[in-house]
Design a protein around this motif. Structure first.
Motif: not given
Length: 240
Positions: A162-165, A209-213, A216-218
């Motif tokens: 998702n290049p917008g991220v 926020m994207p699920s993958w990000a 990682i934050v969590e």
């Protein structure tokens, strides 16, 4: 239609950078504007923030106003004959961000901002007249002046799927008080704003926020903070 961007900021100890980077990299591509050194895509960001004589922008942040804006001139890297700068208005409503930006040659910066001279000015941006007019209106109407120079090294990526991220690691954030536009590319007199830490920023256009990000934050138990490089720089400069 105005398209707002969302952003989350996290203050992270420097020792966590290598493992945090490793976890993010499967989902990211290096930013196209970065210079890759030792495998790290990085560039230097330089910003002069404007404020009124009574520091309105600073106090709006301290007071936690829901809607506020900042004015800045931004440059990158080192000063070259063909360097360009960005005149930018950054608006914030809660955690939503919208920017008006226009690029101009660095050589014309002082004439444009201090003397409103636009002759022989070559611009490259959408809505050039509107964005430049907005910036100059705010500077003149509110009597804004250069207040702080903030410099940092940005490690920058965008989403692979998702290049917008955008994910950035802002390192060695340093500052100095200034009243001159000519100080944009100065190196002397800078002091660290945060010691032994960097700022992780995650920016995205969708409401969530994207699920993958998020995962990682969590995993790293990071907590979003209302971090302001300008506000913290002003507070920091009170002690130097």
């Amino acid at each position: 239609m105005i398209r707002y961007r969302y952003e989350k900021k996290y203050l992270v100890p420097n020792e966590k950078l290598p493992i945090l980077r490793k976890r993010f990299l499967p989902f990211l591509e290096p930013d196209t504007y970065s210079q890759v050194k030792n495998g790290i895509p990085e560039y230097t960001v330089r910003s002069i923030y404007f404020d009124s004589r009574d520091s309105t922008s600073f106090h709006e942040k301290i007071e936690g106003l829901r809607e506020r804006k900042k004015m800045r001139v931004r440059g990158y890297g080192t000063l070259e004959a063909d360097s360009r700068v960005v005149l930018e208005i950054k608006r914030k409503i809660d955690d939503r961000i919208y920017k008006n930006r226009v690029f101009i040659p660095h050589a014309h910066m002082e004439n444009v901002i201090t003397r409103s001279e636009f002759t022989n000015l070559s611009l490259e941006a959408d809505n050039i007249d509107e964005n430049l007019s907005r910036f100059m209106f705010n500077v003149k109407y509110y009597g804004l002046l250069p207040k702080n120079l903030i410099v940092y090294d940005r490690e920058a990526y965008h989403g692979k799927f998702n290049p917008g991220v955008r994910v950035t690691f802002d390192k060695r954030i340093r500052q100095r008080k200034t009243d001159s536009l000519n100080s944009l590319f100065f190196e002397k007199g800078l002091t660290l704003v945060w010691h032994n830490t960097f700022i992780l920023e995650i920016k995205y256009f969708e409401p969530h926020m994207p699920s993958w990000a998020k995962s990682i934050v969590e995993e790293f138990q990071l907590r979003p903070e209302a971090l302001s490089k300008y506000t913290n720089s002003v507070e920091n400069s009170l002690f130097f």
